[in-house]
Design a protein around this motif. Structure first.
Motif, mmCIF file in Angstrom:
data_model
loop_
_atom_site.group_PDB
_atom_site.id
_atom_site.type_symbol
_atom_site.label_atom_id
_atom_site.label_comp_id
_atom_site.label_asym_id
_atom_site.label_seq_id
_atom_site.Cartn_x
_atom_site.Cartn_y
_atom_site.Cartn_z
ATOM 1 N N UNK A 1 0.812 -1.220 0.000
ATOM 2 C CA UNK A 1 0.000 0.000 0.000
ATOM 3 C C UNK A 1 0.848 1.274 0.000
ATOM 4 N N UNK A 2 1.990 1.242 0.653
ATOM 5 C CA UNK A 2 2.874 2.407 0.626
ATOM 6 C C UNK A 2 3.363 2.688 -0.789
ATOM 7 N N UNK A 3 3.754 1.642 -1.507
ATOM 8 C CA UNK A 3 4.255 1.827 -2.861
ATOM 9 C C UNK A 3 3.143 2.263 -3.814
ATOM 10 N N UNK A 4 1.926 1.788 -3.594
ATOM 11 C CA UNK A 4 0.799 2.241 -4.404
ATOM 12 C C UNK A 4 0.630 3.745 -4.259
ATOM 13 N N UNK A 5 0.661 4.233 -3.027
ATOM 14 C CA UNK A 5 0.532 5.675 -2.799
ATOM 15 C C UNK A 5 1.674 6.442 -3.461
ATOM 16 N N UNK A 6 2.883 5.888 -3.380
ATOM 17 C CA UNK A 6 4.037 6.572 -3.966
ATOM 18 C C UNK A 6 3.950 6.600 -5.491
ATOM 19 N N UNK A 7 3.543 5.491 -6.085
ATOM 20 C CA UNK A 7 3.417 5.445 -7.549
ATOM 21 C C UNK A 7 2.337 6.426 -8.014
ATOM 22 N N UNK A 8 1.227 6.441 -7.331
ATOM 23 C CA UNK A 8 0.148 7.359 -7.707
ATOM 24 C C UNK A 8 0.605 8.814 -7.592
#
Length: 290
Positions: free
Chosen positions: A82-89
């Motif tokens: 979930x952290x990486x999803x937020x960062x990619x977005x």
């Protein structure tokens, strides 16, 4: 502008250093960190910006103006995806031209528990449509050489324990892997590439022999079933969850998850990867064991 996340971590910091050595102007590098006050990089001219994966509002300003970004996952294993999803977005919203993701070697086929978040993140990045490059890092030699502790106990007992069997580990130093990342980030036409970054393979028995050679103390590798290794780690003070993760990461070597025949790392470095004995010696010295 090139942004490095988790730039106060050991790997991220080394990537920043490698970019500076390669001639990237300091003011063209952004060190995106959770605690800006915890780094001296600003004094060297690097832009230091707050970026907390768990506070998405900090990511937009951290990534603003970036042409390329290296996403380095946090040590919060349960929250990595979930952290990486937020960062990619956030990177997409900021108009970043290329996302480089620090992943694990053999992500496509790996069975290691820690690799699951990498599989999910790689898939999310691909499906997002943003240009990307995958940096699939091999195991850090420094971790095996004692950065997680326990090497002093091993030397005192004469036994290095683990659950890797005779599995080959294409480990590399953090510095080599960071330098390879800097090469990629400063090279053209990287979109869509996947690098399997492993050094010359070794086994845990090889590691024990090298430590013994360097210290002059007898040390042999004692293999254990993952369950027994887990309980030994718990008895030594590791939390149950962490002990299970470490034992699984070890056993994954026996399954071939940490081995690659790829020559991507030496090709990017323009030289052979740093030998096992040299990395182990540096690690032992840093930890006061040599």
């Amino acid at each position: 502008m090139i942004t490095i996340t988790a730039a106060t971590g050991r790997y991220g910091r080394l990537v920043v250093e490698a970019l500076l050595r390669r001639g990237v102007p300091a003011n063209e590098i952004v060190a995106a960190v959770r605690s800006p006050e915890a780094t001296d990089l600003a004094a060297r001219g690097v832009q230091v910006r707050e970026a907390d994966y768990d506070r998405p509002e900090t990511l937009a300003s951290a990534f603003a103006g970036s042409d390329k970004i290296l996403l380095v996952p946090s040590a919060d294993f349960g929250q990595r995806y979930p952290q990486m999803v937020r960062a990619v977005e956030a990177a997409i919203d900021a108009g970043v031209g290329l996302i480089a993701y620090a992943s694990f070697v053999n992500t496509d086929t790996s069975t290691i528990r820690l690799g699951e978040a990498h599989k999910q993140t790689e898939a999310f990045i691909r499906e997002s449509g943003v240009p990307y490059v995958m940096l699939r890092n091999g195991a850090y030699i420094e971790v095996y050489a004692g950065d997680l502790g326990g090497m002093d106990y091993a030397l005192n007992s004469g036994m290095l324990i683990g659950s890797a069997g005779t599995g080959k580990i294409s480990g590399a130093s953090r510095e080599d892997l960071a330098e390879a990342a800097a090469v990629v980030l400063t090279s053209a036409n990287q979109a869509g590439k996947v690098y399997e970054l492993g050094g010359t393979a070794w086994t845990k028995a090889d590691l024990a022999a090298v430590v013994s050679q360097l210290t002059g103390k007898p040390l042999v590798y004692q293999d254990m079933p993952p369950e027994a290794y887990t309980q030994t780690l718990v008895a030594g003070g590791f939390p149950q969850f962490m002990a299970e993760i470490i034992a699984d990461a070890g056993f994954s070597a026996a399954r071939g998850d940490w081995y690659t025949e790829s020559t991507d790392l030496p090709r990017l470095l323009g030289r052979p990867s740093t030998p096992l004995i040299d990395v182990v010696a540096t690690t032992l010295k840093r930890n006061g064991l040599l």
